[in-house]
Design an enzyme around this catalytic site. Structure first.
Site, PDB file in Angstrom:
ATOM      1  N   GLY A  99       1.898   7.412  -0.898  1.00 40.70           N
ATOM      2  CA  GLY A  99       2.118   7.497   0.553  1.00 40.70           C
ATOM      3  C   GLY A  99       0.934   7.047   1.376  1.00 40.70           C
ATOM      4  CD  GLU A 144      12.135   8.548  -4.080  1.00 42.03           C
ATOM      5  OE1 GLU A 144      12.785   7.544  -3.786  1.00 42.03           O
ATOM      6  OE2 GLU A 144      11.048   8.828  -3.541  1.00 42.03           O
ATOM      7  CB  VAL A 177       0.898   3.835  -5.230  1.00 43.17           C
ATOM      8  CG1 VAL A 177       0.323   4.882  -6.176  1.00 43.17           C
ATOM      9  CG2 VAL A 177       1.526   2.700  -6.016  1.00 43.17           C
ATOM     10  CE  LYS A 230       5.547   7.280  -5.605  1.00 44.57           C
ATOM     11  NZ  LYS A 230       5.794   8.674  -5.248  1.00 44.57           N
ATOM     12  CD  GLU A 274      -2.847   1.134   0.135  1.00 47.12           C
ATOM     13  OE1 GLU A 274      -3.738   0.308   0.089  1.00 47.12           O
ATOM     14  OE2 GLU A 274      -2.690   2.008  -0.751  1.00 47.12           O
ATOM     15  N   GLY A 291       6.557  11.422   3.213  1.00 46.04           N
ATOM     16  CA  GLY A 291       6.760  11.748   4.624  1.00 46.04           C
ATOM     17  C   GLY A 291       6.642  10.499   5.474  1.00 46.04           C
TER      18      GLY A 291
HETATM   19  N1  HSE Z   1       9.986  11.245  -3.605  1.00 44.93           N
HETATM   20  C1  HSE Z   1       8.656  10.784  -3.487  1.00 44.93           C
HETATM   21  C2  HSE Z   1       7.735  11.972  -3.705  1.00 44.93           C
HETATM   22  C3  HSE Z   1       8.421  10.179  -2.118  1.00 44.93           C
HETATM   23  O1  HSE Z   1       8.220  13.105  -3.808  1.00 44.93           O
HETATM   24  O2  HSE Z   1       6.545  11.790  -3.809  1.00 44.93           O
HETATM   25  C4  HSE Z   1       7.279   9.226  -2.070  1.00 44.93           C
HETATM   26  O3  HSE Z   1       7.370   8.206  -2.990  1.00 44.93           O
END
Ligand code: HSE
Length: 432
Positions: free
Chosen positions: A136, A192, A134, A207, A131, A304
């Protein structure tokens, strides 16, 4: 099922630390909800000596993730290391081969090896839950797999990368440069380790590959996704979009078409009135167009520690309850190979920004090239050319629905005519 579910976590970064905290603070509620005590018994991390502000007094440290994954001291392995190969892949495979269920937030691993891992999970009667991979904290995986199981899905699209959405929002609202906004996003811990994954659209593509499989019952195929990032979006585009009643978002879109499932990631103009246009900052949103529910949009924190941990813990709770869904909604052998729908066939409206030389006949020539390629123009806005930009006039065209091929061919002809001074900017429009 034993009364206790013994959990091992590999990777104690921002998300891993937050999962440890949530398991501790929610322990009694989780036990009540699942009927089992969920106990963290083992961990591994690159630097065990680092101060993390979490209580690991009763937890065993393992030499590495593979040792933890293969150990018979745990029932469930949680992979929060990241990366599509190396220790992440080896440890997930080790856990599944020994019949342990796996929870992972690793979209890159799933985008590349998701089908092989789902098959391994099936063979060993283990769960593979993701879960957190994708959007968060948004429960979109369960929504597509369980919540919308009675629907036929036409399109799923969303703002799936918080870093890009943060950058585009800050640029538009504060008038800041792309570089300034990226530096801020990195400082806030959204990006990232290599931010090209974010801004180049690859994180969104990973995602989207997962969402496409869940929504359309096809095997993941990240290679079939056409990917463009936000690195060439300028303030001029963001302001022009607003004047035209749109906002620019980096969208991942998967859509059923007569030629197969089209999968694309690119900066997109969305109508200001659409729910997805209201999503600003690091927030993510996913819209699903389905036959029975019509349209559904889920909005929430896409990155987060705590938000991502919320999704990880939800998966742990499902496994504690004994739930073992087919990872991508269908047994692996029932997932079909996706028919590819090449981007050239994409049909939709286009925003085109041209730097037009201030010459007699330039506008007429551009309009003629559009007509030649059967492109109908919905609007044309030309600003006055000024000496400071070398007598070049910014022209923004918005087209009615046309094809990618027509737009590319018309622009090649316009460039060859010599009326434009720079490479044209093209942004696709996604209508509701
Ligand atoms: N680097 C990703 C973002 C973190 O900015 O959404 C979550 O996958």
């Amino acid at each position: 099922m034993s009364e206790i579910l013994r959990v091992g976590i590999a990777g104690l970064g921002t998300v891993g630390g937050a999962v440890v905290r949530l398991l501790a603070t929610q322990a009694s509620d989780l036990a009540a909800r699942t009927g089992r005590k969920i106990v963290l018994v083992g961990v591994s991390a690159r630097d065990p000596s680092r101060e993390r502000g979490i209580d690991l007094a009763d937890v065993e440290w393992f030499a590495g993730p593979v040792e933890l994954a293969a150990s018979d001291k745990i029932d469930l392995f949680v992979e929060l290391i990241g990366g599509d190969e190396g220790p992440a892949r080896a440890s997930v495979e080790a856990a599944l081969r020994t019949g342990k269920s796996v929870v992972t937030a690793n979209k890159a691993l799933l985008a590349k090896h998701g089908i092989a891992l789902a098959r391994l999970a099936e063979q060993h009667h283990a769960a593979l839950a993701f879960e957190a991979s994708v959007a968060g904290g948004i429960p979109i995986v369960k929504t597509l797999r369980e919540g919308l199981a009675g629907n036929s899905i036409e399109r799923v699209y969303g703002v799936l990368n918080g870093t890009c959405n943060y950058i585009l929002s800050r640029m538009e609202l504060e008038g800041l440069s792309f570089a300034e906004c990226l530096a801020e996003a990195q400082k806030l811990g959204y990006a990232e380790a290599d931010p090209t994954f974010d801004i180049g659209g690859f994180d969104t593509a990973h995602k989207l590959a997962i969402l496409t499989s869940l929504a359309f019952g096809v095997k993941l195929d990240a290679e079939a996704i056409s990917v463009e990032g936000i690195q060439d979006i300028s303030l001029a585009d963001l302001h022009a979009a607003r004047e035209l009643g749109y906002r620019v978002k980096l969208l991942g879109v998967a859509q059923r078409t007569p030629h197969g499932v089209e999968q694309r990631v690119h900066p997109t103009m969305v109508p200001l009135s659409s729910p997805i246009a209201q999503v600003m900052g690091v927030t993510n949103a996913v819209t699903v167009d389905a036959d029975a529910v019509n349209e559904l949009t889920l909005v929430g924190p896409g990155a987060g520690g705590m938000a991502t941990a919320s999704a990880v813990v939800a998966d742990i709770a499902d496994i504690a309850r004994g739930i073992r869904s087919a990872p991508f909604g269908l047994p692996v052998d029932h997932l079909t190979a996706p028919e590819k729908s090449p981007m050239q066939r994409h049909e939709g409206g286009y925003y085109i920004r041209l730097a037009v030389r201030n010459q007699i006949g330039a506008a007429a020539a551009i309009a003629a090239r559009m007509a030649q390629h059967e492109i109908s123009l919905e609007s044309i806005v030309q600003r006055r050319a000024c000496a400071s930009n070398g007598s070049v006039a910014p022209v923004v065209l918005v087209t009615y629905a046309t094809t990618e091929t027509s737009v590319r061919e018309a622009l090649a002809a316009i460039l060859a005519d010599g009326h434009v001074a720079e490479k044209p900017q093209v942004i696709r429009i996604e209508r509701e």
